[in-house]
Design a protein around this motif. Structure first.
Motif, PDB file in Angstrom:
ATOM      1  N   SER A 221       0.864  -1.179   0.000  1.00 37.02           N
ATOM      2  CA  SER A 221       0.000   0.000   0.000  1.00 37.02           C
ATOM      3  C   SER A 221       0.898   1.226   0.000  1.00 37.02           C
ATOM      4  CB  SER A 221      -0.937   0.027   1.216  1.00 37.02           C
ATOM      5  OG  SER A 221      -0.219   0.313   2.402  1.00 37.02           O
ATOM      6  N   LEU A 222       0.479   2.274  -0.689  1.00 39.92           N
ATOM      7  CA  LEU A 222       1.335   3.432  -0.861  1.00 39.92           C
ATOM      8  C   LEU A 222       1.745   4.056   0.467  1.00 39.92           C
ATOM      9  CD1 LEU A 222      -0.059   5.437  -3.928  1.00 39.92           C
ATOM     10  CD2 LEU A 222       2.174   4.337  -3.698  1.00 39.92           C
ATOM     11  N   GLU A 223       0.783   4.314   1.333  1.00 38.87           N
ATOM     12  CA  GLU A 223       1.112   5.014   2.566  1.00 38.87           C
ATOM     13  C   GLU A 223       2.001   4.169   3.461  1.00 38.87           C
ATOM     14  OE1 GLU A 223      -2.001   6.999   4.639  1.00 38.87           O
ATOM     15  OE2 GLU A 223      -2.879   7.833   2.810  1.00 38.87           O
ATOM     16  N   ARG A 224       1.737   2.871   3.536  1.00 33.87           N
ATOM     17  CA  ARG A 224       2.577   2.020   4.383  1.00 33.87           C
ATOM     18  C   ARG A 224       4.016   1.970   3.848  1.00 33.87           C
ATOM     19  NH1 ARG A 224       2.546  -2.650   7.829  1.00 33.87           N
ATOM     20  NH2 ARG A 224       4.753  -2.938   8.296  1.00 33.87           N
ATOM     21  N   VAL A 225       4.172   1.812   2.555  1.00 37.25           N
ATOM     22  CA  VAL A 225       5.524   1.695   2.015  1.00 37.25           C
ATOM     23  C   VAL A 225       6.282   3.023   2.134  1.00 37.25           C
ATOM     24  CG1 VAL A 225       5.144   2.275  -0.418  1.00 37.25           C
ATOM     25  CG2 VAL A 225       6.833   0.556   0.176  1.00 37.25           C
ATOM     26  N   LYS A 264       3.640  12.654   5.561  1.00 38.53           N
ATOM     27  CA  LYS A 264       4.529  13.541   6.314  1.00 38.53           C
ATOM     28  C   LYS A 264       4.005  13.831   7.710  1.00 38.53           C
ATOM     29  CE  LYS A 264       6.642  15.861   2.326  1.00 38.53           C
ATOM     30  NZ  LYS A 264       6.750  17.125   1.562  1.00 38.53           N
ATOM     31  N   GLN A 265       2.719  13.611   7.925  1.00 36.74           N
ATOM     32  CA  GLN A 265       2.132  13.836   9.252  1.00 36.74           C
ATOM     33  C   GLN A 265       2.174  12.590  10.139  1.00 36.74           C
ATOM     34  OE1 GLN A 265       1.335  17.038   9.818  1.00 36.74           O
ATOM     35  NE2 GLN A 265       1.970  17.313   7.673  1.00 36.74           N
ATOM     36  N   LEU A 266       2.601  11.471   9.588  1.00 35.86           N
ATOM     37  CA  LEU A 266       2.587  10.190  10.302  1.00 35.86           C
ATOM     38  C   LEU A 266       3.999   9.806  10.737  1.00 35.86           C
ATOM     39  CD1 LEU A 266       0.183   8.251   7.889  1.00 35.86           C
ATOM     40  CD2 LEU A 266      -0.409   9.341  10.072  1.00 35.86           C
ATOM     41  N   GLU A 267       4.081   8.958  11.748  1.00 32.94           N
ATOM     42  CA  GLU A 267       5.368   8.470  12.203  1.00 32.94           C
ATOM     43  C   GLU A 267       5.953   7.496  11.190  1.00 32.94           C
ATOM     44  OE1 GLU A 267       5.394   6.799  16.073  1.00 32.94           O
ATOM     45  OE2 GLU A 267       4.552   8.566  17.058  1.00 32.94           O
ATOM     46  N   GLU A 268       7.286   7.519  11.084  1.00 33.02           N
ATOM     47  CA  GLU A 268       7.952   6.544  10.225  1.00 33.02           C
ATOM     48  C   GLU A 268       7.910   5.165  10.876  1.00 33.02           C
ATOM     49  OE1 GLU A 268      11.284   8.997   7.739  1.00 33.02           O
ATOM     50  OE2 GLU A 268      11.896   8.093   9.626  1.00 33.02           O
ATOM     51  N   ILE A 269       7.953   4.144  10.021  1.00 31.66           N
ATOM     52  CA  ILE A 269       8.007   2.764  10.507  1.00 31.66           C
ATOM     53  C   ILE A 269       9.470   2.318  10.425  1.00 31.66           C
ATOM     54  CG2 ILE A 269       7.248   0.394  10.096  1.00 31.66           C
ATOM     55  CD1 ILE A 269       4.708   1.582   8.827  1.00 31.66           C
ATOM     56  N   PRO A 270      10.072   1.878  11.528  1.00 34.21           N
ATOM     57  CA  PRO A 270      11.494   1.511  11.502  1.00 34.21           C
ATOM     58  C   PRO A 270      11.767   0.392  10.497  1.00 34.21           C
ATOM     59  CG  PRO A 270      10.683   1.646  13.757  1.00 34.21           C
ATOM     60  CD  PRO A 270       9.489   1.718  12.857  1.00 34.21           C
ATOM     61  N   ALA A 271      13.012   0.363   9.998  1.00 34.31           N
ATOM     62  CA  ALA A 271      13.388  -0.675   9.042  1.00 34.31           C
ATOM     63  C   ALA A 271      13.292  -2.063   9.663  1.00 34.31           C
ATOM     64  CB  ALA A 271      14.809  -0.426   8.548  1.00 34.31           C
TER      65      ALA A 271
END
Length: 271
Positions: A221-225, A264-271
């Motif tokens: 999904s675009l936002e997740r990736v 840009k308003q959401l937290e990043e998901i760690p690698a």
């Protein structure tokens, strides 16, 4: 006109490749006469090892298109590959001395020109290399450029990259490239298969990505990736899965501007 070498992130490794040979667009002619017999042998051995690993792990379309590269016992000539590639999808290969900046990279893709590093790893780097070399670029990326749908996706990605640059969103879009073109998985009737070049050109990650119980495998999904960071020096902890190349192409049809704004308003998901 001199161009600046490019390195990954904060790496202190000296850049590979001779950037003095490159033009303003970072492309250069393939200096075929510079390859030594050892270089050709390295390519032959890499091709032999990697192609033997593909059945049951690589996407069917990749396996079907792999012979389009031509020579397997030596480094292919770009002009010979281009004769077949242009007829198939109107793409062509261009030589580059190594990594290139984002805007020149996007510009080449948007114009259906795929940049291929023209040097090959040393024998002592046979199993692992940090930077992409000619084997990674040719073996990993080019076969699927013979597929019209995937080829159109890569062009659309390049055009989107030029727009992302103007929106300060290149990092977000780079994650889509990483998790699809480099490290993507596809679900086929027989099960999961790899189509990403970073997987297909790696002897270790090919089996790991498809069969290991350790990594997460998430529907794309675009936002997740775009929220997901990635690793450049180890196997990935997460892989994104598509159902078809048509899905990739359709996913890049809408305007990404509102997607960037939300992400840009959401937290990043760690690698």
């Amino acid at each position: 006109m001199a161009v600046e070498p490019v390195v990954y992130g904060a790496s202190d490794r000296p850049p590979r490749g001779d950037y003095s040979r490159a033009g303003a667009d970072y492309t250069c002619a393939q200096d075929y006469d510079a390859y030594t017999p050892a270089d050709h042998d390295t390519y032959r051995r890499l091709y032999e090892r990697q192609s033997a690993l593909l059945p049951g792990l690589a996407a069917d379309e990749f396996i079907r298109m792999l012979p389009s590269l031509g020579a397997v016992d030596r480094i292919p000539r770009f002009d010979e590959v281009n004769e077949r590639l242009y007829k198939a999808t109107k793409w062509e290969l261009v030589g580059v001395p190594g990594l290139i900046p984002e805007v020149p990279f996007f510009t080449l893709l948007a114009n259906r020109k795929f940049p291929v590093t023209d040097w090959i790893r040393k024998p002592e780097e046979f199993d692992y290399i940090v930077e992409p070399d000619i084997f990674h670029d040719l073996f990993g990326h080019v076969p699927l450029l013979f597929n019209p749908v995937f080829a159109d996706y890569v062009q659309r990605y390049g055009a989107g990259g030029l727009k992302a640059d103007s929106l300060d969103a290149c990092e977000l879009l780079s994650r889509l490239y990483w998790y699809t073109i480099e490290f993507g998985l596809i679900r086929q009737p027989e099960g999961l298969r790899a189509y990403g070049a970073g997987i297909l050109s790696s002897s270790g990650e090919l089996r790991y990505s498809v069969t290991s119980p350790e990594p997460k495998r998430v529907p794309l999904s675009l936002e997740r990736v775009m929220r997901s960071r990635y690793k450049i020096d180890t196997f990935q902890s997460t892989y994104f899965v598509i159902d078809s190349f048509e899905q990739l192409f359709e996913m890049t049809a809408p305007d990404f501007t509102p997607v960037y704004e939300r992400v840009k308003q959401l937290e990043e998901i760690p690698a």
